[in-house]
Design a protein around this motif. Sequence first.
Motif, short mmCIF file in Angstrom:
data_model
loop_
_atom_site.label_atom_id
_atom_site.label_comp_id
_atom_site.label_asym_id
_atom_site.label_seq_id
_atom_site.Cartn_x
_atom_site.Cartn_y
_atom_site.Cartn_z
N MET A 1 20.73 -76.90 30.85
CA MET A 1 21.21 -75.53 31.04
C MET A 1 20.03 -74.57 31.16
SD MET A 1 23.64 -73.19 31.19
CE MET A 1 25.17 -73.94 30.66
N ILE A 2 20.15 -73.61 32.04
CA ILE A 2 19.17 -72.54 32.13
C ILE A 2 19.66 -71.35 31.30
CG2 ILE A 2 17.95 -70.95 33.67
CD1 ILE A 2 18.32 -72.99 35.91
N TYR A 3 18.80 -70.85 30.46
CA TYR A 3 19.09 -69.66 29.66
C TYR A 3 18.17 -68.53 30.14
CZ TYR A 3 21.62 -72.54 26.25
OH TYR A 3 22.52 -73.38 25.64
N THR A 4 18.69 -67.32 30.13
CA THR A 4 17.84 -66.16 30.37
C THR A 4 17.87 -65.29 29.12
OG1 THR A 4 19.59 -64.76 31.31
CG2 THR A 4 18.37 -66.19 32.83
N VAL A 5 16.70 -64.79 28.73
CA VAL A 5 16.57 -63.96 27.55
C VAL A 5 16.15 -62.56 27.99
CG1 VAL A 5 15.39 -63.60 25.36
CG2 VAL A 5 15.97 -65.92 26.10
N THR A 6 17.03 -61.59 27.74
CA THR A 6 16.75 -60.19 28.04
C THR A 6 16.84 -59.41 26.73
OG1 THR A 6 17.82 -60.51 30.19
CG2 THR A 6 17.29 -58.24 29.55
N LEU A 7 15.70 -59.08 26.16
CA LEU A 7 15.69 -58.43 24.85
C LEU A 7 16.11 -56.97 24.93
CD1 LEU A 7 12.44 -59.91 23.25
CD2 LEU A 7 14.81 -60.75 23.12
N ASN A 8 15.93 -56.36 26.09
CA ASN A 8 16.25 -54.93 26.23
C ASN A 8 17.01 -54.69 27.53
OD1 ASN A 8 16.29 -52.29 25.37
ND2 ASN A 8 14.21 -51.82 26.00
N PRO A 9 18.25 -55.23 27.64
CA PRO A 9 19.01 -55.07 28.89
C PRO A 9 19.45 -53.63 29.09
CG PRO A 9 20.39 -56.05 27.20
CD PRO A 9 19.00 -55.98 26.62
N SER A 10 20.14 -53.39 30.18
CA SER A 10 20.50 -52.01 30.52
C SER A 10 21.71 -51.99 31.44
CB SER A 10 19.33 -51.32 31.23
OG SER A 10 19.07 -51.95 32.48
N ILE A 11 22.29 -50.82 31.54
CA ILE A 11 23.13 -50.50 32.69
C ILE A 11 22.24 -49.76 33.66
CG2 ILE A 11 25.07 -49.14 33.53
CD1 ILE A 11 26.42 -49.52 30.84
N ASP A 12 22.13 -50.26 34.87
CA ASP A 12 21.34 -49.58 35.90
C ASP A 12 22.26 -48.65 36.68
OD1 ASP A 12 19.05 -50.83 35.11
OD2 ASP A 12 19.07 -52.34 36.71
N TYR A 13 22.00 -47.36 36.53
CA TYR A 13 22.80 -46.33 37.21
C TYR A 13 22.03 -45.93 38.47
CZ TYR A 13 25.44 -41.97 37.90
OH TYR A 13 26.21 -40.96 38.42
N ILE A 14 22.53 -46.36 39.62
CA ILE A 14 21.86 -46.12 40.90
C ILE A 14 22.40 -44.83 41.52
CG2 ILE A 14 21.24 -47.10 43.12
CD1 ILE A 14 20.41 -48.82 40.74
N VAL A 15 21.51 -43.90 41.78
CA VAL A 15 21.87 -42.61 42.37
C VAL A 15 21.21 -42.50 43.74
CG1 VAL A 15 21.67 -40.11 42.15
CG2 VAL A 15 22.10 -41.50 40.12
N ARG A 16 21.99 -42.20 44.76
CA ARG A 16 21.45 -42.06 46.11
C ARG A 16 21.56 -40.60 46.55
NH1 ARG A 16 24.71 -46.44 45.94
NH2 ARG A 16 23.64 -48.48 45.99
#
Length: 303
Positions: A1-16
């Motif tokens: 299995m591949i695991y990804t570790v994101t210690l400080n994830p986010s919601i990315d709010y994209i504004v155009r």
Amino acid sequence: MIYTVTLNPSIDYIVRIDKVTIGSVNRMDSDDKFVGGKGINVSRVLKTLGYDNTATGFIGGFTGNFLEDGLIEAGIKADFIHVDQDTRINVKIKADQETEINGPGPQISNQQLAELEGLLGQLSADDTVVFAGSAPSSLGNTVYKRLISLVKEAGAQVVCDFEGQTLLDALIYQPLLVKPNNHELEAIFGVELAGVADVERYARQILTMGAQNVIISMAGDGALLVTPDAAYFAKPIKGTVKNSVGAGDSMVAGFTGEFVKTADPIEALKWGVACGTATAFSDDLAELDFIKETYHKVEVEKL
């Protein structure tokens, strides 16, 4: 299995918006909200490519719920440690120039860190763990030494997508892959790179310091993979760059997924370049059809 570790994830709010005028009311043309963080981007692209994977790290609050729900909806297993404060929101402004405003992230307690350590300590030699991005300020990036050491003791492989000293600190653990870009490579060694030969020279120094494979991404100038046996140059693919934020994460996903499956560094490089390029030419992380189309355009030559 591949695991990804994101210690400080986010919601990315994209504004155009066409142009940002400081000190005035700016009305956006459109917006999107995506689950974000470098490791989570890797998870999303791995799933797009058909690789089952588990995303872990720390999440909290209503923003953490949004993130977890988004991953589950995408078919990605989410096994996060829940914390007291909200997961951060990062604002990405796409105007005449790209601008990012990134949140600081939540406080992580010793108990919560111990829970993550317990999860990672249960892995085995059948697993590969992708560590990517910065840690919350309450932990600091030195926490990666503890976590990577723990994973290696369990027998798993590690992929490390860091910058600067954090990358250098990780090399003693012999990561399967590190992926600095050419500017980061210059900063590490305090040099100016004059061409591909220079890039290969300093990438090989990264190998001698412990890495098993090194990819140096060079944006519009292609990418270079250096292994103990050879160096391979992937020629640049022409197109309009729309999204530079997740391109590097996509490259890590493409390489890692293919290498774990086949142990073929050339095919892994081709899929990494295809994923990174396709994302760079997309509004969000690239879709599978576009990745496959781009894969057929990748040209790799042995140096």
